[in-house]
Write a protein that holds these residues in place. Structure first.
Motif, PDB file in Angstrom:
ATOM      1  N   ASP A   1       0.868  -1.273  -0.089  1.00  0.00           N
ATOM      2  CA  ASP A   1       0.034  -0.118  -0.059  1.00  0.00           C
ATOM      3  C   ASP A   1       0.882   1.227  -0.059  1.00  0.00           C
ATOM      4  O   ASP A   1       0.058   2.418  -0.164  1.00  0.00           O
TER       5      ASP A   1
ATOM      6  N   THR B   1       3.321  -5.963  -2.494  1.00  0.00           N
ATOM      7  CA  THR B   1       2.041  -5.575  -2.846  1.00  0.00           C
ATOM      8  C   THR B   1       0.878  -6.144  -1.872  1.00  0.00           C
ATOM      9  O   THR B   1       1.178  -6.971  -1.036  1.00  0.00           O
ATOM     10  N   GLY B   2      -0.104  -5.105  -1.699  1.00  0.00           N
ATOM     11  CA  GLY B   2      -1.309  -5.649  -0.787  1.00  0.00           C
ATOM     12  C   GLY B   2      -2.367  -6.373  -1.390  1.00  0.00           C
ATOM     13  O   GLY B   2      -2.218  -6.904  -2.439  1.00  0.00           O
ATOM     14  N   ALA B   3      -3.585  -6.507  -0.958  1.00  0.00           N
ATOM     15  CA  ALA B   3      -4.445  -7.308  -1.459  1.00  0.00           C
ATOM     16  C   ALA B   3      -5.171  -6.553  -2.575  1.00  0.00           C
ATOM     17  O   ALA B   3      -5.631  -7.296  -3.460  1.00  0.00           O
ATOM     18  N   ASP B   4      -5.070  -5.444  -2.634  1.00  0.00           N
ATOM     19  CA  ASP B   4      -5.983  -4.651  -3.832  1.00  0.00           C
ATOM     20  C   ASP B   4      -4.803  -4.207  -4.641  1.00  0.00           C
ATOM     21  O   ASP B   4      -3.722  -4.180  -4.515  1.00  0.00           O
ATOM     22  N   ALA B   5      -5.417  -3.557  -5.906  1.00  0.00           N
ATOM     23  CA  ALA B   5      -4.472  -3.107  -6.852  1.00  0.00           C
ATOM     24  C   ALA B   5      -3.801  -2.120  -6.197  1.00  0.00           C
ATOM     25  O   ALA B   5      -4.439  -1.127  -5.644  1.00  0.00           O
ATOM     26  N   GLU B   6      -2.620  -1.721  -6.790  1.00  0.00           N
ATOM     27  CA  GLU B   6      -1.838  -0.381  -6.408  1.00  0.00           C
ATOM     28  C   GLU B   6      -1.478   0.416  -7.460  1.00  0.00           C
ATOM     29  O   GLU B   6      -0.686  -0.411  -8.493  1.00  0.00           O
TER      30      GLU B   6
ATOM     31  N   ARG C   1       2.797  -8.485 -11.254  1.00  0.00           N
ATOM     32  CA  ARG C   1       1.751  -9.425 -11.124  1.00  0.00           C
ATOM     33  C   ARG C   1       2.036 -10.573 -10.088  1.00  0.00           C
ATOM     34  O   ARG C   1       1.401 -10.909  -9.234  1.00  0.00           O
TER      35      ARG C   1
ATOM     36  N   GLY D   1      -1.473 -10.162  -3.221  1.00  0.00           N
ATOM     37  CA  GLY D   1      -2.693 -10.740  -4.002  1.00  0.00           C
ATOM     38  C   GLY D   1      -3.119  -9.752  -5.359  1.00  0.00           C
ATOM     39  O   GLY D   1      -3.876  -9.996  -6.233  1.00  0.00           O
ATOM     40  N   GLY D   2      -2.785  -8.265  -5.034  1.00  0.00           N
ATOM     41  CA  GLY D   2      -3.277  -7.310  -5.893  1.00  0.00           C
ATOM     42  C   GLY D   2      -1.917  -6.883  -6.894  1.00  0.00           C
ATOM     43  O   GLY D   2      -0.891  -7.016  -6.702  1.00  0.00           O
ATOM     44  N   ASP D   3      -2.241  -6.555  -8.081  1.00  0.00           N
ATOM     45  CA  ASP D   3      -1.319  -6.085  -9.177  1.00  0.00           C
ATOM     46  C   ASP D   3      -0.805  -4.866  -8.546  1.00  0.00           C
ATOM     47  O   ASP D   3      -1.534  -3.948  -8.057  1.00  0.00           O
TER      48      ASP D   3
END
Length: 445
Positions: free
Chosen positions: A249, A264-269, A311, A292-294
């Motif tokens: 994040d 990376t976190g769980a959401d797209a960044e 990814r 988990g997030g790209d």
């Protein structure tokens, strides 16, 4: 039993590119000639003093093999004008010096190319790919002692020892496609500065500490740097010292270190990257932990690309800051988006469309029934690579004439499967790969 004309020392067995010369002395058909650009040309017929002639510089050749010597597929082979050939031996086994193809670097007058078949010790000839070094590296390794300044090009790996004082190292021109790894094995105290005779993209390389090493490749424009490690961490060819981490994040990629490891976190960044601190700055960004997030990196100023998507753990990119923005030097992406200077993805060019785009790494062309005059603009950045493939042959040849070629003028795509790989340098497009179904794509110079 030989497959060759017994009167020739080297004989073409398929078609290839030619270079025009004016003979400075009489030349016998099949006798290799070293050209000014370090390639070897072979005449198909006798050439008289002062006559113009076309010498073959690419293609598969039969060559008279060295006596009682086995050659393996993939071996780099050279010409020994004083060599003893298998075919030149008499029935009694007495040596007859006729010149021969050999895989012994100590006997070479110059390199011919790469063997494309195994040849037993008793075989009279061997087939080789003229002026092609598939492996790139010459056989074997050698050492250079302290205070010895010339770096040899006769081996693939050179390990150097330095003395107490600074050393000005030299490196002669190689053969197109030749690769050379130079390692500082023992540091005697003084820096060693390597300045090749011909360079492209740099001026010199300084070896400071044991373990410093560089991998070079010789092109028609000079030696280029493929890879380098400098243990002193003093701007390792543009990299700032040290590494840092960027947590999940956290979106800003810092430019204060040479290596940045990202989680990376769980959401797209939506990752950001500011302009470089100086022209030539390099930065390596690696996704070490995938939450988990790209992570999509969009630099403030980019050249030749818009964004890079991280990814999976292990995805990484090496960028360099230029006067026009960040460029991609190298990338590994588990989704196979980038690879070694190729822009992402592939595209197609239909019949009768003449412009070859530079926006993708691979271009697949279809030709129409008539001849097509294809064009190619200058590359987007130094080091950009482009693969062009003739996917469908509609009957007419496609002749590619780049705006700025280097070492050639045109490339002719005749048959489905013909393909070339080009690289953009500061001086123009160069050919780094050329294959075809019947024969390599025809090239004019």
């Amino acid at each position: 039993m030989t497959r060759m004309n017994t009167e020739l020392k080297n004989q073409r067995c398929d078609s290839g590119q030619t270079v025009e010369i004016t003979a400075a002395a009489a030349i016998t058909a099949g006798d290799p000639q070293l050209l000014d650009d370090k390639r070897v040309g072979i005449p198909a017929v006798d050439v008289a003093l002062g006559d113009d002639a076309a010498l073959d510089v690419y293609g598969h050749y039969y060559g008279r093999k060295e006596y009682n010597t086995a050659i393996s597929n993939g071996d780099v082979v050279g010409w020994d004008s004083d060599g003893d050939s298998q075919a030149g031996h008499t029935a009694a086994g007495e040596a007859v010096t006729t010149g021969c193809v050999t895989n012994d670097p100590t006997a070479w007058d110059y390199i011919l190319g790469t063997a494309v078949e195994d040849a037993a010790a008793t075989d009279e000839d061997v087939i080789y790919d003229l002026n092609v070094l598939r492996k790139g590296f010459m056989p074997g390794a050698t050492t250079v002692a302290a205070d010895v300044l010339a770096i040899p090009i006769t081996h693939g790996v050179v390990t150097k020892t330095t003395g107490a004082d600074a050393e000005a190292l030299t490196l002669a021109d190689g053969y197109v496609g030749q690769k050379l790894k130079i390692i500082l094995g023992t540091d005697g105290g003084g820096d060693a500065t390597l300045t090749p005779t011909s360079v492209c993209g740099f001026t010199n390389f300084v070896f400071r500490n044991a373990g410093d090493q560089v991998v070079l490749e010789f092109t028609v424009a000079g030696w280029i740097i493929l890879d380098a490690t400098n243990s002193s961490n003093i701007f390792q060819l543009g990299f700032l010292p040290g590494s840092t981490t960027v947590a999940a994040d956290a979106l800003a990629i810092p430019i204060t270190h040479g290596v940045v490891n990202k989680t990376t976190g769980a959401d797209a960044e939506a990752l950001t990257l500011a302009d470089g601190a100086f022209v030539g700055q390099k930065i390596k960004i690696t996704l070490v932990t995938d939450g988990g997030g790209d992570g999509t990196l969009t630099p403030t100023t980019a050249l030749g690309f818009t964004s890079i998507v991280f990814r999976d753990a292990g995805d990484q990119v090496v960028l360099e800051w230029t006067a026009s923005g960040w460029i991609i030097l190298d990338a590994t992406n588990s989704s196979n988006i980038f690879h070694l200077g190729f822009l992402p993805g592939s595209t197609t060019v239909a019949a009768d469309e003449l412009a070859i785009p530079i926006t993708h790494g691979v271009v697949i062309k279809t030709t129409g029934a008539d001849a097509e005059a294809l064009t190619l603009a200058n590359g987007a950045f130094v080091g950009q690579k482009l693969k062009i493939v003739l996917g469908t042959d509609g009957g007419g040849d496609g002749t590619l004439t780049p705006t700025t070629p280097l070492g050639f003028a045109t490339i002719v795509f005749e048959d489905a499967g013909d393909q070339v790989v080009l690289e953009w340098t500061a001086s123009g497009w160069i050919i780094i790969g050329n294959v075809g179904v019947a024969a390599p794509a025809a090239i004019t110079v």
